[in-house]
Design a protein around this motif. Structure first.
Motif, mmCIF file in Angstrom:
data_model
loop_
_atom_site.group_PDB
_atom_site.id
_atom_site.type_symbol
_atom_site.label_atom_id
_atom_site.label_comp_id
_atom_site.label_asym_id
_atom_site.label_seq_id
_atom_site.Cartn_x
_atom_site.Cartn_y
_atom_site.Cartn_z
ATOM 1 N N GLY A 114 0.803 -1.213 0.000
ATOM 2 C CA GLY A 114 0.000 0.000 0.000
ATOM 3 C C GLY A 114 0.831 1.256 0.000
ATOM 4 O O GLY A 114 2.030 1.236 -0.272
ATOM 5 N N LEU A 115 0.153 2.355 0.303
ATOM 6 C CA LEU A 115 0.736 3.691 0.330
ATOM 7 C C LEU A 115 0.611 4.276 1.720
ATOM 8 O O LEU A 115 -0.354 3.990 2.433
ATOM 9 N N MET A 116 1.542 5.117 2.089
ATOM 10 C CA MET A 116 1.388 5.918 3.298
ATOM 11 C C MET A 116 1.838 7.321 2.972
ATOM 12 O O MET A 116 2.596 7.541 2.042
ATOM 13 N N LEU A 117 1.307 8.279 3.730
ATOM 14 C CA LEU A 117 1.700 9.662 3.527
ATOM 15 C C LEU A 117 1.491 10.448 4.799
ATOM 16 O O LEU A 117 0.822 10.005 5.725
ATOM 17 N N GLU A 118 2.089 11.611 4.813
ATOM 18 C CA GLU A 118 1.920 12.571 5.903
ATOM 19 C C GLU A 118 1.698 13.919 5.260
ATOM 20 O O GLU A 118 2.287 14.235 4.233
ATOM 21 N N THR A 119 0.827 14.714 5.862
ATOM 22 C CA THR A 119 0.657 16.084 5.404
ATOM 23 C C THR A 119 0.472 16.985 6.616
ATOM 24 O O THR A 119 0.179 16.512 7.712
ATOM 25 N N GLU A 120 0.659 18.257 6.406
ATOM 26 C CA GLU A 120 0.491 19.208 7.506
ATOM 27 C C GLU A 120 -0.969 19.283 7.923
ATOM 28 O O GLU A 120 -1.875 19.179 7.098
ATOM 29 N N LYS A 121 -1.190 19.523 9.197
ATOM 30 C CA LYS A 121 -2.555 19.686 9.695
ATOM 31 C C LYS A 121 -3.249 20.866 9.022
ATOM 32 O O LYS A 121 -4.458 20.880 8.896
ATOM 33 N N THR A 122 -2.481 21.835 8.564
ATOM 34 C CA THR A 122 -3.061 23.027 7.936
ATOM 35 C C THR A 122 -3.354 22.831 6.446
ATOM 36 O O THR A 122 -3.896 23.734 5.816
ATOM 37 N N ASN A 123 -2.993 21.691 5.886
ATOM 38 C CA ASN A 123 -3.227 21.432 4.463
ATOM 39 C C ASN A 123 -4.680 20.995 4.269
ATOM 40 O O ASN A 123 -4.989 19.810 4.171
ATOM 41 N N ASP A 124 -5.584 21.960 4.221
ATOM 42 C CA ASP A 124 -7.008 21.660 4.120
ATOM 43 C C ASP A 124 -7.339 20.860 2.861
ATOM 44 O O ASP A 124 -8.196 19.974 2.896
ATOM 45 N N ILE A 125 -6.674 21.175 1.754
ATOM 46 C CA ILE A 125 -6.944 20.459 0.502
ATOM 47 C C ILE A 125 -6.595 18.978 0.669
ATOM 48 O O ILE A 125 -7.408 18.098 0.389
ATOM 49 N N GLY A 126 -5.378 18.690 1.131
ATOM 50 C CA GLY A 126 -4.947 17.304 1.304
ATOM 51 C C GLY A 126 -5.741 16.577 2.365
ATOM 52 O O GLY A 126 -6.125 15.416 2.182
ATOM 53 N N ASN A 127 -6.033 17.246 3.480
ATOM 54 C CA ASN A 127 -6.760 16.603 4.562
ATOM 55 C C ASN A 127 -8.204 16.300 4.187
ATOM 56 O O ASN A 127 -8.858 15.497 4.839
ATOM 57 N N SER A 128 -8.698 16.929 3.156
ATOM 58 C CA SER A 128 -10.016 16.599 2.621
ATOM 59 C C SER A 128 -9.911 15.547 1.512
ATOM 60 O O SER A 128 -10.752 14.659 1.389
ATOM 61 N N LEU A 129 -8.856 15.629 0.714
ATOM 62 C CA LEU A 129 -8.667 14.729 -0.427
ATOM 63 C C LEU A 129 -8.365 13.292 -0.012
ATOM 64 O O LEU A 129 -8.984 12.347 -0.521
ATOM 65 N N TYR A 130 -7.419 13.092 0.887
ATOM 66 C CA TYR A 130 -6.931 11.742 1.174
ATOM 67 C C TYR A 130 -8.005 10.802 1.714
ATOM 68 O O TYR A 130 -8.108 9.662 1.240
ATOM 69 N N PRO A 131 -8.829 11.209 2.665
ATOM 70 C CA PRO A 131 -9.905 10.299 3.102
ATOM 71 C C PRO A 131 -10.871 9.945 1.960
ATOM 72 O O PRO A 131 -11.338 8.804 1.881
ATOM 73 N N ARG A 132 -11.135 10.895 1.066
ATOM 74 C CA ARG A 132 -12.016 10.611 -0.083
ATOM 75 C C ARG A 132 -11.417 9.561 -1.005
ATOM 76 O O ARG A 132 -12.137 8.895 -1.744
ATOM 77 N N CYS A 133 -10.092 9.431 -0.968
ATOM 78 C CA CYS A 133 -9.394 8.467 -1.823
ATOM 79 C C CYS A 133 -9.117 7.154 -1.113
ATOM 80 O O CYS A 133 -8.335 6.330 -1.602
ATOM 81 N N GLY A 134 -9.720 6.944 0.041
ATOM 82 C CA GLY A 134 -9.606 5.665 0.728
ATOM 83 C C GLY A 134 -8.506 5.568 1.767
ATOM 84 O O GLY A 134 -8.266 4.490 2.312
ATOM 85 N N PHE A 135 -7.833 6.672 2.075
ATOM 86 C CA PHE A 135 -6.804 6.654 3.117
ATOM 87 C C PHE A 135 -7.465 6.783 4.486
ATOM 88 O O PHE A 135 -8.455 7.497 4.636
ATOM 89 N N ALA A 136 -6.908 6.113 5.483
ATOM 90 C CA ALA A 136 -7.417 6.179 6.849
ATOM 91 C C ALA A 136 -6.560 7.139 7.665
ATOM 92 O O ALA A 136 -5.331 7.094 7.605
ATOM 93 N N TYR A 137 -7.207 7.981 8.418
ATOM 94 C CA TYR A 137 -6.537 8.960 9.291
ATOM 95 C C TYR A 137 -6.216 8.299 10.614
ATOM 96 O O TYR A 137 -7.074 7.648 11.215
ATOM 97 N N ASP A 138 -4.980 8.472 11.126
ATOM 98 C CA ASP A 138 -4.609 7.774 12.364
ATOM 99 C C ASP A 138 -4.931 8.546 13.628
ATOM 100 O O ASP A 138 -4.831 8.013 14.718
ATOM 101 N N GLY A 139 -5.302 9.801 13.551
ATOM 102 C CA GLY A 139 -5.774 10.546 14.711
ATOM 103 C C GLY A 139 -4.706 11.284 15.498
ATOM 104 O O GLY A 139 -4.966 12.367 15.993
ATOM 105 N N LEU A 140 -3.537 10.719 15.646
ATOM 106 C CA LEU A 140 -2.484 11.376 16.408
ATOM 107 C C LEU A 140 -1.587 12.234 15.523
ATOM 108 O O LEU A 140 -1.016 13.206 15.973
#
Length: 148
Positions: A114-140
């Motif tokens: 699979g894939l993994m990634l990290e993005t800044e908490k302030t990256n609103d575009i990415g933080n909205s995009l990745y869950p829509r593409c099937g990525f799971a947010y780890d919370g911490l």
């Protein structure tokens, strides 16, 4: 939208470097095309990253860069989706999703889990995009995983 995605090689260094420089500016770094060009050339020359470019017509307008990693739980190869960028003039046309889908396909082609990634908490575009593409947010952290 009509687009095509190509796997970058050394012939594409200038196109990737221009987009990579814009990407770094997005993350508040000073523009430095020549340093970006050298960095990308070195990654491609040494087969240290895999880059896919998305084209609108004849112009490269976005890219994704992947680095090989190994997952300690799955005990398999995975890909770090290190960098994803679409030029602002070409956003909201599904190109980021297309690049992510191509990255998932790359996992299948290379036998990665699979894939993994990290993005800044302030990256609103990415933080909205990745869950829509099937990525799971780890919370911490803003780490996302997609498993093949």
């Amino acid at each position: 939208m009509d687009y095509k995605i190509k796997k970058a090689n050394l012939e594409h260094v200038n196109e990737v470097a221009e987009l990579f420089d814009h990407y770094r500016v997005f993350y508040r770094q000073a523009s430095d095309y020549e340093k970006c060009r050298a960095f990308i050339r070195e990654r491609l020359r040494n087969n240290q990253s895999h880059i896919f470019l998305v084209y609108a017509g004849d112009k490269a307008v976005g890219f994704v860069q992947l680095y090989e990693l190994y997952h300690y739980i799955k005990l398999e190869k995975q890909w770090l989706l290190s960098d994803l960028f679409v030029h602002p003039d070409h956003r909201s046309k599904g190109l980021s999703v297309a690049l992510i889908d191509r990255s998932k396909q790359w996992c299948e082609e290379t036998g990665a889990c699979g894939l993994m990634l990290e993005t800044e908490k302030t990256n609103d575009i990415g933080n909205s995009l990745y869950p829509r593409c099937g990525f799971a947010y780890d919370g911490l952290h803003n780490y996302y995983h997609w498993w093949n």
